[in-house]
Design a protein around this motif. Structure first.
Motif, PDB file in Angstrom:
ATOM      1  N   LEU A  77       0.349  -0.976   0.018  1.00 47.06           N
ATOM      2  CA  LEU A  77       0.083  -0.551   0.320  1.00 47.06           C
ATOM      3  C   LEU A  77       0.894   1.469  -0.100  1.00 47.06           C
ATOM      4  CD1 LEU A  77      -3.144   1.263  -0.356  1.00 47.06           C
ATOM      5  CD2 LEU A  77      -3.148   1.233   2.378  1.00 47.06           C
ATOM      6  N   GLN A  78       1.775   1.100   0.825  1.00 45.73           N
ATOM      7  CA  GLN A  78       2.949   2.684   0.533  1.00 45.73           C
ATOM      8  C   GLN A  78       3.127   3.104  -0.597  1.00 45.73           C
ATOM      9  OE1 GLN A  78       5.645   2.516   3.507  1.00 45.73           O
ATOM     10  NE2 GLN A  78       7.195   4.492   2.754  1.00 45.73           N
ATOM     11  N   ALA A  79       3.917   2.074  -1.715  1.00 49.87           N
ATOM     12  CA  ALA A  79       4.526   2.677  -2.574  1.00 49.87           C
ATOM     13  C   ALA A  79       3.037   3.041  -3.550  1.00 49.87           C
ATOM     14  CB  ALA A  79       4.850   1.737  -3.840  1.00 49.87           C
ATOM     15  N   TYR A  80       1.845   2.423  -3.078  1.00 53.38           N
ATOM     16  CA  TYR A  80       0.778   2.959  -4.207  1.00 53.38           C
ATOM     17  C   TYR A  80       0.226   4.191  -3.854  1.00 53.38           C
ATOM     18  CZ  TYR A  80      -3.877   2.399  -5.959  1.00 53.38           C
ATOM     19  OH  TYR A  80      -5.564   2.785  -6.380  1.00 53.38           O
ATOM     20  N   GLN A  81       0.336   4.350  -2.096  1.00 52.57           N
ATOM     21  CA  GLN A  81       0.222   5.914  -1.894  1.00 52.57           C
ATOM     22  C   GLN A  81       1.016   7.226  -2.493  1.00 52.57           C
ATOM     23  OE1 GLN A  81      -0.619   4.799   2.041  1.00 52.57           O
ATOM     24  NE2 GLN A  81      -2.544   4.130   1.593  1.00 52.57           N
ATOM     25  N   GLU A  82       1.624   6.632  -2.444  1.00 53.13           N
ATOM     26  CA  GLU A  82       3.049   7.733  -2.959  1.00 53.13           C
ATOM     27  C   GLU A  82       2.663   7.999  -4.549  1.00 53.13           C
ATOM     28  OE1 GLU A  82       6.601   6.045  -1.801  1.00 53.13           O
ATOM     29  OE2 GLU A  82       6.160   6.669   0.156  1.00 53.13           O
ATOM     30  N   ALA A  83       2.379   6.832  -4.684  1.00 56.90           N
ATOM     31  CA  ALA A  83       1.933   7.421  -6.092  1.00 56.90           C
ATOM     32  C   ALA A  83       0.802   7.829  -6.671  1.00 56.90           C
ATOM     33  CB  ALA A  83       2.273   6.137  -7.100  1.00 56.90           C
ATOM     34  N   TYR A  84      -0.259   8.350  -6.080  1.00 60.77           N
ATOM     35  CA  TYR A  84      -1.107   8.810  -5.676  1.00 60.77           C
ATOM     36  C   TYR A  84      -0.818  10.263  -5.194  1.00 60.77           C
ATOM     37  CZ  TYR A  84      -5.839   9.736  -5.744  1.00 60.77           C
ATOM     38  OH  TYR A  84      -7.858  10.378  -6.172  1.00 60.77           O
ATOM     39  N   LEU A  85       0.128  10.709  -4.666  1.00 61.68           N
ATOM     40  CA  LEU A  85       0.147  12.022  -4.212  1.00 61.68           C
ATOM     41  C   LEU A  85       0.001  13.710  -5.406  1.00 61.68           C
ATOM     42  CD1 LEU A  85       3.383  11.491  -1.533  1.00 61.68           C
ATOM     43  CD2 LEU A  85       1.035  11.767  -1.509  1.00 61.68           C
ATOM     44  N   PRO A  86       0.791  12.728  -6.451  1.00 58.96           N
ATOM     45  CA  PRO A  86       0.134  14.004  -7.231  1.00 58.96           C
ATOM     46  C   PRO A  86      -0.998  14.376  -8.225  1.00 58.96           C
ATOM     47  CG  PRO A  86       2.221  12.308  -8.213  1.00 58.96           C
ATOM     48  CD  PRO A  86       1.486  11.850  -7.310  1.00 58.96           C
ATOM     49  N   TYR A  87      -1.882  13.937  -7.385  1.00 57.74           N
ATOM     50  CA  TYR A  87      -3.011  14.145  -8.195  1.00 57.74           C
ATOM     51  C   TYR A  87      -4.038  14.038  -6.588  1.00 57.74           C
ATOM     52  CZ  TYR A  87      -1.567  10.425 -11.672  1.00 57.74           C
ATOM     53  OH  TYR A  87      -0.910  10.242 -12.593  1.00 57.74           O
ATOM     54  N   GLN A  88      -3.890  14.228  -6.224  1.00 57.50           N
ATOM     55  CA  GLN A  88      -4.394  14.214  -4.276  1.00 57.50           C
ATOM     56  C   GLN A  88      -4.919  15.398  -5.029  1.00 57.50           C
ATOM     57  OE1 GLN A  88      -2.674  13.973  -0.299  1.00 57.50           O
ATOM     58  NE2 GLN A  88      -1.208  15.076  -2.218  1.00 57.50           N
ATOM     59  N   ALA A  89      -4.968  16.934  -5.077  1.00 54.16           N
ATOM     60  CA  ALA A  89      -5.717  17.903  -5.178  1.00 54.16           C
ATOM     61  C   ALA A  89      -7.112  17.719  -6.749  1.00 54.16           C
ATOM     62  CB  ALA A  89      -5.280  19.578  -6.294  1.00 54.16           C
ATOM     63  N   LEU A  90      -7.357  16.661  -7.825  1.00 60.24           N
ATOM     64  CA  LEU A  90      -8.062  16.446  -8.186  1.00 60.24           C
ATOM     65  C   LEU A  90      -9.675  15.675  -8.294  1.00 60.24           C
ATOM     66  CD1 LEU A  90      -5.614  14.992 -11.198  1.00 60.24           C
ATOM     67  CD2 LEU A  90      -6.626  17.250 -10.789  1.00 60.24           C
ATOM     68  N   LYS A  91      -9.797  15.562  -8.795  1.00 57.96           N
ATOM     69  CA  LYS A  91     -10.963  14.889  -7.949  1.00 57.96           C
ATOM     70  C   LYS A  91     -11.181  13.148  -7.897  1.00 57.96           C
ATOM     71  CE  LYS A  91     -15.005  17.895 -10.374  1.00 57.96           C
ATOM     72  NZ  LYS A  91     -16.297  17.899 -11.826  1.00 57.96           N
ATOM     73  N   ASN A  92     -10.584  12.663  -9.142  1.00 57.78           N
ATOM     74  CA  ASN A  92      -9.999  11.476  -9.010  1.00 57.78           C
ATOM     75  C   ASN A  92      -8.880  11.208 -10.082  1.00 57.78           C
ATOM     76  OD1 ASN A  92     -12.679   9.813  -7.645  1.00 57.78           O
ATOM     77  ND2 ASN A  92     -14.048  11.237  -9.235  1.00 57.78           N
ATOM     78  N   GLY A  93      -8.211  10.509  -9.379  1.00 64.14           N
ATOM     79  CA  GLY A  93      -6.860  10.468 -10.019  1.00 64.14           C
ATOM     80  C   GLY A  93      -7.226   9.002 -10.849  1.00 64.14           C
ATOM     81  N   PRO A  94      -6.069   8.787 -11.658  1.00 63.39           N
ATOM     82  CA  PRO A  94      -6.286   7.434 -12.924  1.00 63.39           C
ATOM     83  C   PRO A  94      -6.252   6.225 -11.983  1.00 63.39           C
ATOM     84  CG  PRO A  94      -4.076   8.186 -12.352  1.00 63.39           C
ATOM     85  CD  PRO A  94      -4.573   8.952 -11.518  1.00 63.39           C
ATOM     86  N   PHE A  95      -6.294   5.943 -10.686  1.00 63.09           N
ATOM     87  CA  PHE A  95      -6.407   5.136  -9.870  1.00 63.09           C
ATOM     88  C   PHE A  95      -7.038   5.229  -8.542  1.00 63.09           C
ATOM     89  CE2 PHE A  95      -2.000   5.445 -10.176  1.00 63.09           C
ATOM     90  CZ  PHE A  95      -1.686   6.537  -9.386  1.00 63.09           C
ATOM     91  N   PRO A  96      -7.901   4.483  -7.767  1.00 65.25           N
ATOM     92  CA  PRO A  96      -8.779   4.677  -6.352  1.00 65.25           C
ATOM     93  C   PRO A  96      -7.635   4.748  -5.316  1.00 65.25           C
ATOM     94  CG  PRO A  96      -9.570   2.786  -6.976  1.00 65.25           C
ATOM     95  CD  PRO A  96      -7.847   2.614  -8.196  1.00 65.25           C
ATOM     96  N   ARG A  97      -7.600   6.083  -4.664  1.00 57.65           N
ATOM     97  CA  ARG A  97      -7.305   7.097  -3.791  1.00 57.65           C
ATOM     98  C   ARG A  97      -6.917   5.631  -2.465  1.00 57.65           C
ATOM     99  NH1 ARG A  97      -9.366  11.913   0.118  1.00 57.65           N
ATOM    100  NH2 ARG A  97     -10.467  10.094   1.006  1.00 57.65           N
ATOM    101  N   LEU A  98      -7.351   5.263  -1.723  1.00 54.42           N
ATOM    102  CA  LEU A  98      -7.371   4.454  -1.039  1.00 54.42           C
ATOM    103  C   LEU A  98      -6.229   5.211  -0.009  1.00 54.42           C
ATOM    104  CD1 LEU A  98      -5.953   1.066  -2.970  1.00 54.42           C
ATOM    105  CD2 LEU A  98      -8.374   1.763  -2.071  1.00 54.42           C
ATOM    106  N   LYS A  99      -6.952   5.919   0.950  1.00 52.97           N
ATOM    107  CA  LYS A  99      -6.655   6.455   2.233  1.00 52.97           C
ATOM    108  C   LYS A  99      -7.254   6.095   3.220  1.00 52.97           C
ATOM    109  CE  LYS A  99      -5.284  10.954   3.106  1.00 52.97           C
ATOM    110  NZ  LYS A  99      -5.823  12.508   3.414  1.00 52.97           N
ATOM    111  N   VAL A 100      -8.238   6.040   3.495  1.00 51.68           N
ATOM    112  CA  VAL A 100      -9.781   6.028   4.078  1.00 51.68           C
ATOM    113  C   VAL A 100     -10.177   4.361   4.024  1.00 51.68           C
ATOM    114  CG1 VAL A 100      -9.280   8.421   5.755  1.00 51.68           C
ATOM    115  CG2 VAL A 100     -11.134   7.323   3.949  1.00 51.68           C
ATOM    116  N   GLU A 101     -10.775   4.428   5.289  1.00 53.62           N
ATOM    117  CA  GLU A 101     -10.877   2.999   5.079  1.00 53.62           C
ATOM    118  C   GLU A 101     -12.641   2.645   3.330  1.00 53.62           C
ATOM    119  OE1 GLU A 101     -12.499   0.309   9.405  1.00 53.62           O
ATOM    120  OE2 GLU A 101     -14.164   1.626   8.614  1.00 53.62           O
TER     121      GLU A 101
END
Length: 466
Positions: A170-194
């Protein structure tokens, strides 16, 4: 409740099945049959008869002998306004019903999709957003809790307040999501909270059954439109408005565009201005909020004349805004083709670049239309091709998604990936994402029965569009 074949070929059956209770649903899930859940046939992407034929053909190529279309519209439904002001929905409640219910109780929901007949659990599954995301933020943030049923028939309750339980990938996945935080949805699900587990997962870990949504006190709103020169010829006023409106999020609830080509799709009586683009602003009616927007935004432009700004009734705003995607869908239904359009959102610094690339769409030589969520830099650029012209569109959109990848934008910001768009999402997914998808599927859907041709089970050879 019987099994009704939709399409039966030599090697593949596509079957429709209706569910009327949690017990029926659990019993079916425990039979381990592959299933694609549906709850409202409101897609404006592809006509359903064409979808069914394409789906059967694609499954046969992938060696899937039978697929059930699990219809959840007959499940028991209910709405309740909780003591904390949140709306609790169960079953196939649609947005129109929820809005009307909340208004009777002096509340309103924060998400306002253009297609209000779509069901809320389906909207959560695709992480839909709609027009009011500009003022209220994303649906993902408004989901407080939810329940879903996994591949063993077990019902899970997920809470937004709880962080997602960590696991090795999960950690590497969440780091890959960081550039998309300000967008509505990234190109893959966020996976931060349940709740992120199933928001945007498109039912691939199980169907969503119940949802608790934030609401806000109901208040009157006012609607203004601003007519501008066509964006292809001069986007200076568009870019000025785009920059200035960012400071008014919260008081401006939505900021939408219909370009001049989109307006021409509407009946003549609904066209607000010939040969001009239209920007709509939905503004809070509370006196202080409205005065702030009126005095500091509406009449403070350098490149927009005061005479270009008018107020319109709420009913007319929604009629016109919803009319364009429906008109495009009806045209494609007549032609028997799927919609060729974008769902791209970029960061603010790339908005001018996005308009520049859309301007190149004229070179494709097909009718085109631009509309969508202007204030969020999230626009839908659509072609209406004949069957023989579809490949021209595919080439253009491949170029677009290559640019979006470089800009770290979102290729599909609110309508999900599904099947048709998988050809474009592959470059946005890497081993980092596929390891997490596999781990989640193993935990919640070990037999891969939920939407087995979805992006979490990919990548696949070939294309659904072929």
């Amino acid at each position: 409740m019987g099994l009704n074949p939709y399409i039966k070929g030599e090697h593949m059956e596509l079957i429709n099945r209706y569910f009327k209770s949690y017990d029926e649903l659990k019993e079916f899930i425990q039979s381990k049959e592959p299933v694609l859940f549906v709850s409202s046939q409101t897609s404006t992407v592809i006509p359903y008869p064409l979808l069914e034929e394409r789906l059967a053909s694609w499954c046969e190529k992938q060696g899937i002998e039978k697929l059930v279309l699990g219809d959840l519209t007959s499940m028991p439904s209910n709405m309740e306004l909780l003591d904390n002001g949140n709306l609790y929905i169960k079953g196939s409640v649609n947005w129109e019903e929820a809005i009307a219910f909340c208004q009777k109780h002096g509340r309103t929901i924060k998400t306002y999709p253009t297609e209000q007949l779509a069901c809320i659990p389906a909207g959560v599954a695709t992480s839909a957003t709609g027009e009011r995301c500009f003022g209220f933020g994303t649906l993902r943030e408004q989901v407080i809790s939810l329940k879903f049923m996994d591949g063993e028939g077990t019902i899970h309750t997920l809470q937004k307040k709880n962080p997602l339980e960590p696991f090795p990938e999960l950690q590497a996945y969440q780091e890959a999501y960081l550039p998309y935080q300000a967008l509505k949805n990234g190109p893959f699900p966020r996976l931060k909270v349940e709740t992120d587990l199933v928001i945007g997962a498109e039912g691939q870990l199980g169907p969503i059954l119940e949802v608790e949504l934030e609401t806000t006190p109901y208040e009157e709103v006012r609607y203004f439109f601003i007519h501008l020169p066509c964006w292809e010829e001069d986007d200076t006023p568009h870019l000025e408005l785009f920059q200035k409106v960012q400071a008014f999020r919260g008081n401006v609830l939505s900021c939408e565009i219909l370009d001049k080509h989109s307006m021409q799709l509407l009946p003549e009586q609904d066209r607000l201005k010939q040969d001009r683009d239209i920007i709509f602003l939905e503004i809070r009616g509370e006196e202080e909020a409205f005065d702030d927007v009126f005095e500091n935004l509406l009449f403070g432009f350098e490149s927009i004349d005061d005479e270009w700004i008018f107020e319109i009734p709420e009913e007319r705003f929604h009629q016109i805004r919803a009319g364009v995607p429906r008109a495009i869908f009806e045209n494609n239904q007549r032609l028997g083709v799927e919609k060729k359009g974008s769902d791209v959102q970029v960061r603010q610094e790339n908005f001018k670049d996005l308009l520049a690339f859309y301007r190149k769409g004229k070179d494709v030589g097909l009718p085109y239309f631009l509309f969508g969520h202007f204030g969020d830099a999230h626009l839908h650029y659509n072609f209406t091709p004949k069957t023989s012209q579809v490949e021209l569109c595919n080439i253009y959109f491949k170029g677009l998604y290559d640019r979006v990848l470089k800009w770290k934008g979102s290729p599909f910001a609110e309508h999900g990936i599904g099947l048709i768009k998988q050809r474009y999402i592959r470059n946005f997914h890497s081993e980092t994402q596929y390891k997490v998808f596999k781990a989640l599927k193993t935990k919640y859907d070990p037999n891969n029965i939920f939407f087995p041709m979805g992006f979490m089970s990919g990548p696949f050879e070939g294309d659904f569009s072929d």
